[in-house]
Design an enzyme around this catalytic site. Structure first.
Site, PDB file in Angstrom:
ATOM      1  N   LYS A 155      13.951 -44.297   6.764  1.00 48.48           N
ATOM      2  CA  LYS A 155      12.882 -43.173   7.670  1.00 48.48           C
ATOM      3  C   LYS A 155      12.144 -42.626   6.224  1.00 48.48           C
ATOM      4  O   LYS A 155      11.941 -42.370   5.108  1.00 48.48           O
ATOM      5  CB  LYS A 155      14.629 -42.078   7.866  1.00 48.48           C
ATOM      6  CG  LYS A 155      14.007 -40.786   8.494  1.00 48.48           C
ATOM      7  CD  LYS A 155      14.608 -39.413   8.538  1.00 48.48           C
ATOM      8  CE  LYS A 155      14.969 -39.282   7.838  1.00 48.48           C
ATOM      9  NZ  LYS A 155      15.955 -37.747   8.644  1.00 48.48           N
TER      10      LYS A 155
ATOM     11  N   ASP B 281      24.166 -41.859  -7.374  1.00 48.57           N
ATOM     12  CA  ASP B 281      22.719 -41.865  -7.411  1.00 48.57           C
ATOM     13  C   ASP B 281      22.230 -43.836  -7.112  1.00 48.57           C
ATOM     14  O   ASP B 281      22.775 -44.075  -8.066  1.00 48.57           O
ATOM     15  CB  ASP B 281      22.407 -41.379  -8.484  1.00 48.57           C
ATOM     16  CG  ASP B 281      20.417 -40.993  -8.715  1.00 48.57           C
ATOM     17  OD1 ASP B 281      19.846 -41.729  -8.010  1.00 48.57           O
ATOM     18  OD2 ASP B 281      19.891 -40.067  -9.476  1.00 48.57           O
TER      19      ASP B 281
ATOM     20  N   GLY C  73      28.582 -38.690   6.960  1.00 50.95           N
ATOM     21  CA  GLY C  73      29.125 -39.794   7.857  1.00 50.95           C
ATOM     22  C   GLY C  73      28.541 -39.989   9.252  1.00 50.95           C
ATOM     23  O   GLY C  73      29.332 -41.235   9.333  1.00 50.95           O
TER      24      GLY C  73
END
EC number: 2.1.1.166
Length: 256
Positions: A151, A86, A48
């Site tokens: 990323k 997911d 978080g």
């Protein structure tokens, strides 16, 4: 004091759940990702830290939605909602669309990383796969002009990923935040200005000028999208080549 200790200690002192919060802060400072009132989607959001940073940046008028397979403990931010699931499953994607709403998101950010195997080629390939998943979510949810952060680990497939992102955004840049560990090969690709135009640079077409712009250019519409045409007046029907495309309009050059 090492960089790792510095950001770890700062996260504890300043109440962030992970040292990675400073990566997002630095990405925002470098690329101007967030504005008050924005809608932000955070993929791979547990525990978080990125949710905290984004929630602070968009303020009470904005909202942040975090998605992760892991449970995310409740945060002290009323503008944060989390989804456990997911993103490759239709049910999770549908729930996210419902929460974001028809207006779409202003930014999609992803700090997702694969479970490390220690084999560089495998870890690199898996990181690219996760980045492509985030790109797919961005193409589904971003509003025109929105931004994407993903990323990935540096390696041979990074260039192809960047090229694919460049097809959908005004530009893409590579940023390595100071908060990244020195030993890490991670890099963040920041894509600015999501393009949803029905035209692309180099397209040749015939348009009808239906309005006049403040600078004197003619204005044509292609599927409701604005195209500026120099030296044209209302009522003209002209052949043009699209020269430059922005999130909400394009510039054309006359071919006649």
């Amino acid at each position: 004091m090492t960089g790792r200790d510095e950001y770890y200690n700062r996260s504890k002192q300043e109440g962030y759940r992970a040292r990675s919060a400073y990566k997002l802060k630095q990405l925002d400072e470098a690329a101007g990702l967030f504005a008050p009132g924005d809608v932000v989607v955070d993929l791979g959001a547990a525990p978080g830290g990125w949710l905290q940073v984004a929630a602070e940046a968009v303020g009470d008028a904005g909202s942040v939605v975090g998605v992760d397979l892991q449970r995310i403990r409740s945060l002290d931010h009323d503008n944060v909602e989390t989804i456990r699931g997911d993103m490759t499953e239709d049910g999770t994607a549908d729930r996210l669309r419902d929460v974001v709403g028809a207006a779409g998101a202003d930014a999609v950010v992803s700090d997702m990383a694969p479970n490390m195997t220690g084999e560089y080629s495998v870890d690199h390939a898996r990181s690219i796969h996760l980045a492509r998943q985030a790109l797919g979510v961005a193409r589904d949810l971003l509003s025109p002009g929105g931004d994407l952060v993903v990323k990935a680990f540096d390696g041979p497939d990074l260039a192809d990923l960047r090229a694919d992102m460049e097809e959908s955004f005004e530009y893409v840049r590579s940023i390595r935040p100071d908060a990244s560990r020195d030993s890490s090969s991670e890099v963040y690709l920041v894509a600015k200005g999501y393009l949803t135009a029905p035209v692309a640079a180099g397209d040749e077409l015939t348009v009808e000028v239906v309005d006049q712009g403040n600078e004197g250019d003619g204005i044509a519409r292609v599927e409701g999208f604005t195209v500026f045409v120099p030296g044209a007046e209302v009522g003209d029907r002209v052949d043009v080549r699209i020269d430059d495309v922005k999130p909400r309009f394009a510039f054309a050059e006359r071919r006649d």
